[in-house]
Design a protein around this motif. Sequence first.
Motif, short mmCIF file in Angstrom:
data_model
loop_
_atom_site.label_atom_id
_atom_site.label_comp_id
_atom_site.label_asym_id
_atom_site.label_seq_id
_atom_site.Cartn_x
_atom_site.Cartn_y
_atom_site.Cartn_z
N ARG A 88 46.32 76.40 25.29
CA ARG A 88 45.93 77.32 24.30
C ARG A 88 45.36 76.73 23.20
O ARG A 88 44.43 77.29 22.51
CB ARG A 88 47.33 77.94 23.74
N THR A 99 43.75 86.14 21.34
CA THR A 99 44.57 85.58 21.97
C THR A 99 44.75 85.97 23.35
O THR A 99 44.24 87.30 23.72
CB THR A 99 46.10 86.03 21.23
N ASP A 103 50.98 84.33 29.88
CA ASP A 103 51.15 83.11 30.28
C ASP A 103 51.04 82.74 31.54
O ASP A 103 51.68 83.51 32.53
CB ASP A 103 52.33 82.23 29.73
#
Length: 225
Positions: A88, A99, A103
Amino acid sequence: MEIERVVIPAAGDPGFTNNVWIVGDPRGSGGECVVIDASHDADAIAEAVGDRTVVAIVLTHGHGDHVGAAPRLRDLTGAPVLLHPADRFLWDVAHPDATPDGDLTDGRDLTVIAVSDGVVEVRHTPGHTPGACVAVVWPDLTDDSAEHDVVDVNPPLAVLSGDTLFEGGPGATRWDYSSFPTIIASIRDRILTLPPATPVHPGHGPSTSVGREAADVEEWIARGW
């Protein structure tokens, strides 16, 4: 299941190119696909996708040449952008105001993505970056095959290796967040355990195979890169 390569040149530097891989139903089928990496030009990638539904945009790692087109590609396709959380900090350099949507981890719930009649299994392979991953494409997932047993279904179609493994050796480990011993361990444990005939399709340059690269591991260790 098909695997297509789209070669995307960098803006202002056409001699530097990335391989973007599209996995799933063939173009023109109206089916679905997964896009591996979002390099340089989202419009060119979306054009290659055509009429297919993009199930996910999987980023093999957080370097800008692999994630640079991700937000716009997400806007064009409506697909979620998935990145390993350990990278990240690299994503934030390229996209401080955006963003990822999810994940990629070692957990079974998040590493296996169903597409077409098979699956894309994402494996964490740190070394080039802390969150580097590869994607193993497994065909013909049957209805009675559990996701965590995909290894036993059929031989893989290919491993899409990002910048973890290339023809001739591992990806670069010149940054302070990189590690040569770690990338060697990742390659041995997560890629070279696949059948020797498995094609290896990297994020740049020509393809190779598991068996071809496995023969040279000791040479890589001796040279240190």
